[in-house]
Design a protein around this motif. Sequence first.
Motif, PDB file in Angstrom:
ATOM      1  N   VAL A 232       7.234  -3.093   4.995  1.00 29.02           N
ATOM      2  CA  VAL A 232       6.515  -1.927   5.515  1.00 29.02           C
ATOM      3  C   VAL A 232       6.399  -0.861   4.432  1.00 29.02           C
ATOM      4  O   VAL A 232       5.331  -0.251   4.245  1.00 29.02           O
ATOM      5  CB  VAL A 232       7.221  -1.362   6.762  1.00 29.02           C
ATOM      6  N   ARG A 233       7.474  -0.636   3.704  1.00 27.13           N
ATOM      7  CA  ARG A 233       7.477   0.362   2.624  1.00 27.13           C
ATOM      8  C   ARG A 233       6.412   0.016   1.570  1.00 27.13           C
ATOM      9  O   ARG A 233       5.634   0.875   1.143  1.00 27.13           O
ATOM     10  CB  ARG A 233       8.863   0.427   1.992  1.00 27.13           C
ATOM     11  N   ASP A 234       6.361  -1.248   1.167  1.00 28.38           N
ATOM     12  CA  ASP A 234       5.382  -1.678   0.161  1.00 28.38           C
ATOM     13  C   ASP A 234       3.955  -1.474   0.658  1.00 28.38           C
ATOM     14  O   ASP A 234       3.074  -1.042  -0.097  1.00 28.38           O
ATOM     15  CB  ASP A 234       5.584  -3.163  -0.161  1.00 28.38           C
ATOM     16  N   THR A 235       3.725  -1.770   1.930  1.00 25.17           N
ATOM     17  CA  THR A 235       2.380  -1.653   2.495  1.00 25.17           C
ATOM     18  C   THR A 235       1.951  -0.199   2.612  1.00 25.17           C
ATOM     19  O   THR A 235       0.824   0.155   2.256  1.00 25.17           O
ATOM     20  CB  THR A 235       2.326  -2.334   3.880  1.00 25.17           C
ATOM     21  N   ALA A 236       2.855   0.658   3.098  1.00 25.09           N
ATOM     22  CA  ALA A 236       2.530   2.080   3.219  1.00 25.09           C
ATOM     23  C   ALA A 236       2.237   2.682   1.848  1.00 25.09           C
ATOM     24  O   ALA A 236       1.312   3.490   1.688  1.00 25.09           O
ATOM     25  CB  ALA A 236       3.684   2.823   3.895  1.00 25.09           C
ATOM     26  N   ARG A 237       3.009   2.285   0.848  1.00 24.67           N
ATOM     27  CA  ARG A 237       2.798   2.782  -0.513  1.00 24.67           C
ATOM     28  C   ARG A 237       1.446   2.308  -1.057  1.00 24.67           C
ATOM     29  O   ARG A 237       0.699   3.073  -1.674  1.00 24.67           O
ATOM     30  CB  ARG A 237       3.930   2.300  -1.419  1.00 24.67           C
TER      31      ARG A 237
END
Length: 254
Positions: A232-237
Motif C-alpha cells: 500500500v505504501r509503495d502504491t500511494a507513493r
Amino acid sequence: MIQSVDRAIQLMLALQGTRRLGVTELAERLGLAKGTVHGLLRTLTARAVVEQDPETGKYMLGPALLRLGNVYLENQELRSRSLRWTDALAQRTESAVRVGVLVVPDVLVVHHAFRPEGGTQFLEVGIGIPAHASCMGKAILAFRPSDFDRLVDEPLRRLTGTTEVDPAALRNELAEVRTTAIAFEREEAVLGEWGVAGAIFGASGRAIGAVAVVLAGSQVRDDLDEVTVEAVRDTARAISRELGADSWPAETGS
C-alpha cells in the motif's frame, strides 16, 4: 453563498439519505415552507435532477445525476492516474482495492479494483463510507485538520462495536497516521472487514485522496502483515509521484 442553490443542494442530500420523500417530509427536514420546497422540486424535476414517483407522489433523485457522476469520474485525475497502480496492488495483495476522496462526513469511493480470485463482487464506485470509520478517511484527515474539525462538529456515528467516536481519541490516532501516511481500519465500518490505506498527495502537497487494500477478517490473524502495508505504501507513493508530489508523505498537508 446563494441561498437558493444551497437549499437545492440540501434537498438533494436529503433525498440521497432517504431515497423517497414527500413535500411535507422534505419541508420538515430542511426547515423550509412547503411552497419553497415545492418550487425547488419543480425546477429540479424539469432538469431530471429529481423525479417524482407517479404512484406515491414522492420524490427521488433523478437520472441526470448519473450523467454528472460519470462526467466527474471521467475527469477525475486521481482516478485516472491510479488505475494501473491499483490493478497491480490488487494482484500483489490478492485483495480488493479502493481509491477514495474526502467529502465530509464521508470518504467517497471513486475507483474499485476487484480482488483477483473472482467470486461474487459488487462494484463500489460511488459509495460513501463514514470517514472516521474508514482507513481511507483517516489517511486523508490526518493531513487535513480543518476537515477533521468540521467532521467532529457533529456527533460521530457508531457503525460497529469497534468504531471510534471519541474526537480526542481519533485526534491522537491521526497524529500517529501523520508520521507514516498509513492508516488502519479494523472492523470499524463493516463487521469482518479490515483495511490499510495510504494517503495520496498532489503537486501542492495537499492530501487529495487515499488508496486502500480491503481484507476479510478471515485473512487477518493478529494484525495486518507488513508485506501488505508495504504494498500500500509503495502504491500511494507511486500515485502521488504521478500527480506531481515532491515527497511522500508530503511535507505540507494542510
